[in-house]
Scaffold this motif. Structure first.
Motif, PDB file in Angstrom:
ATOM      1  N   ALA A 144       0.830  -1.214   0.000  1.00  0.00           N
ATOM      2  CA  ALA A 144       0.000   0.000   0.000  1.00  0.00           C
ATOM      3  C   ALA A 144       0.861   1.259   0.000  1.00  0.00           C
ATOM      4  O   ALA A 144       0.440   2.311  -0.495  1.00  0.00           O
ATOM      5  CB  ALA A 144      -0.933  -0.022   1.202  1.00  0.00           C
ATOM      6  N   ALA A 145       2.062   1.170   0.534  1.00  0.00           N
ATOM      7  CA  ALA A 145       2.962   2.323   0.576  1.00  0.00           C
ATOM      8  C   ALA A 145       3.417   2.770  -0.812  1.00  0.00           C
ATOM      9  O   ALA A 145       3.953   3.873  -0.966  1.00  0.00           O
ATOM     10  CB  ALA A 145       4.182   2.006   1.441  1.00  0.00           C
ATOM     11  N   ASP A 146       3.203   1.924  -1.801  1.00  0.00           N
ATOM     12  CA  ASP A 146       3.577   2.278  -3.178  1.00  0.00           C
ATOM     13  C   ASP A 146       2.436   2.967  -3.918  1.00  0.00           C
ATOM     14  O   ASP A 146       2.599   3.339  -5.087  1.00  0.00           O
ATOM     15  CB  ASP A 146       4.012   1.039  -3.943  1.00  0.00           C
ATOM     16  N   THR A 147       1.303   3.135  -3.267  1.00  0.00           N
ATOM     17  CA  THR A 147       0.193   3.873  -3.866  1.00  0.00           C
ATOM     18  C   THR A 147       0.608   5.328  -4.058  1.00  0.00           C
ATOM     19  O   THR A 147       1.022   6.000  -3.104  1.00  0.00           O
ATOM     20  CB  THR A 147      -1.056   3.803  -2.970  1.00  0.00           C
ATOM     21  N   ALA A 148       0.502   5.812  -5.276  1.00  0.00           N
ATOM     22  CA  ALA A 148       0.976   7.157  -5.590  1.00  0.00           C
ATOM     23  C   ALA A 148       0.578   7.541  -7.010  1.00  0.00           C
ATOM     24  O   ALA A 148       0.197   6.678  -7.813  1.00  0.00           O
ATOM     25  CB  ALA A 148       2.500   7.239  -5.470  1.00  0.00           C
ATOM     26  N   VAL A 149       0.694   8.824  -7.307  1.00  0.00           N
ATOM     27  CA  VAL A 149       0.686   9.269  -8.697  1.00  0.00           C
ATOM     28  C   VAL A 149       2.115   9.118  -9.199  1.00  0.00           C
ATOM     29  O   VAL A 149       3.052   9.631  -8.579  1.00  0.00           O
ATOM     30  CB  VAL A 149       0.220  10.723  -8.827  1.00  0.00           C
ATOM     31  N   TYR A 150       2.268   8.394 -10.289  1.00  0.00           N
ATOM     32  CA  TYR A 150       3.580   8.190 -10.890  1.00  0.00           C
ATOM     33  C   TYR A 150       3.711   9.092 -12.116  1.00  0.00           C
ATOM     34  O   TYR A 150       2.842   9.106 -12.992  1.00  0.00           O
ATOM     35  CB  TYR A 150       3.761   6.728 -11.288  1.00  0.00           C
ATOM     36  N   PHE A 151       4.806   9.840 -12.135  1.00  0.00           N
ATOM     37  CA  PHE A 151       5.093  10.750 -13.243  1.00  0.00           C
ATOM     38  C   PHE A 151       6.328  10.268 -14.002  1.00  0.00           C
ATOM     39  O   PHE A 151       7.306   9.841 -13.384  1.00  0.00           O
ATOM     40  CB  PHE A 151       5.432  12.158 -12.734  1.00  0.00           C
ATOM     41  N   CYS A 152       6.303  10.380 -15.312  1.00  0.00           N
ATOM     42  CA  CYS A 152       7.550  10.273 -16.057  1.00  0.00           C
ATOM     43  C   CYS A 152       7.987  11.692 -16.421  1.00  0.00           C
ATOM     44  O   CYS A 152       7.149  12.614 -16.522  1.00  0.00           O
ATOM     45  CB  CYS A 152       7.431   9.381 -17.279  1.00  0.00           C
TER      46      CYS A 152
END
Lengths: 122, 107
Positions: free
Chosen positions: A89-97
């Motif tokens: 769950a700690a990897d839940t995020a908005v990921y940007f390139c």
């Protein structure tokens, strides 16, 4: 005008692998001395650098995530990708390139994709 | 890792005010310091790079200063479109690290 677009699943189950792709348009991944990166931002929190790949294919990883990360580039598709294994769950995020512009005093994240929300949940 | 600490974490100000946000690095980073502006649900945008260089297209009311460990971002006369979260970021060494952000709100 350079444009970046992230793609990938918005929902990943715990312990599985998150896979994202960034498609570049308006420029070539291997033209110029550019570096290409992934960053992320958990909901309501600050930005975190994840990984970078250079125009020569050299990779750099955030030490806190390195054992679970792979960044790669596909020059034929003008894309670069991120794989993050064993997610929680700690990897839940908005990921940007993003693309870095380098200069005498370091570099900065100049061009960004719109970001994609990845939620880790069963 | 180089730790980046911003202050304040939030700030209320009025249109026309002069605002200063500070960023401190846990070790010297020369001038390898960038400032980003981010509005809710939007992509971060660089406003200052290399501590004091104004990014193309950014209004001249934004300025940056500092070197070594202490840096400031100044907005000389706040405009409505400036209310956002501002984050500093060091690019001297990997891992690149960001400050926790300063949320600039309307008073």
């Amino acid at each position: 005008q350079l444009q970046l677009q992230e793609s990938g699943p918005g929902l990943v189950k715990p312990s599985e692998t998150l896979s994202l792709t960034c498609t570049i348009s308006g420029g070539s991944i291997n033209s110029g001395s550019y570096f290409w990166a992934w960053l992320r931002q958990p909901p309501g929190m600050g930005l975190e650098w994840v990984a970078t790949i250079s125009y020569t294919g050299i990779t750099y990883y955030n030490p806190s995530l390195e054992s679970r990360l792979t960044i790669s580039a596909d020059t034929s598709q003008n894309q670069f990708s991120l794989r993050l294994s064993s997610v929680t769950a700690a990897d839940t995020a908005v990921y940007f390139c993003a693309r870095l512009t380098t200069h005498g005093s370091g570099s900065h994240y100049h061009y960004w994709g719109q970001g994609t929300l990845v939620t880790v949940s069963s | 890792d180089i730790q980046m600490t911003q202050s304040p974490s939030s700030l209320s100000a009025s249109i026309g005010d002069r605002v200063i946000i500070t960023c401190r690095a846990s070790q010297s980073i020369s001038s390898c310091l960038n400032w980003y502006q981010q509005k809710p649900g939007k992509v971060p945008k660089v406003v200052i790079y290399s501590a004091s260089s104004l990014q193309s297209g950014i209004p001249s009311r934004f300025s940056g200063s500092g070197s070594g460990t202490d840096f400031t971002l100044t907005i000389s006369s706040l405009q409505p479109e400036d209310f956002a979260t501002y984050s500093c970021q060091q690019s001297c060494s990997v891992p690149h690290t960001f400050g926790q952000g300063t949320k600039l709100e309307i008073k």
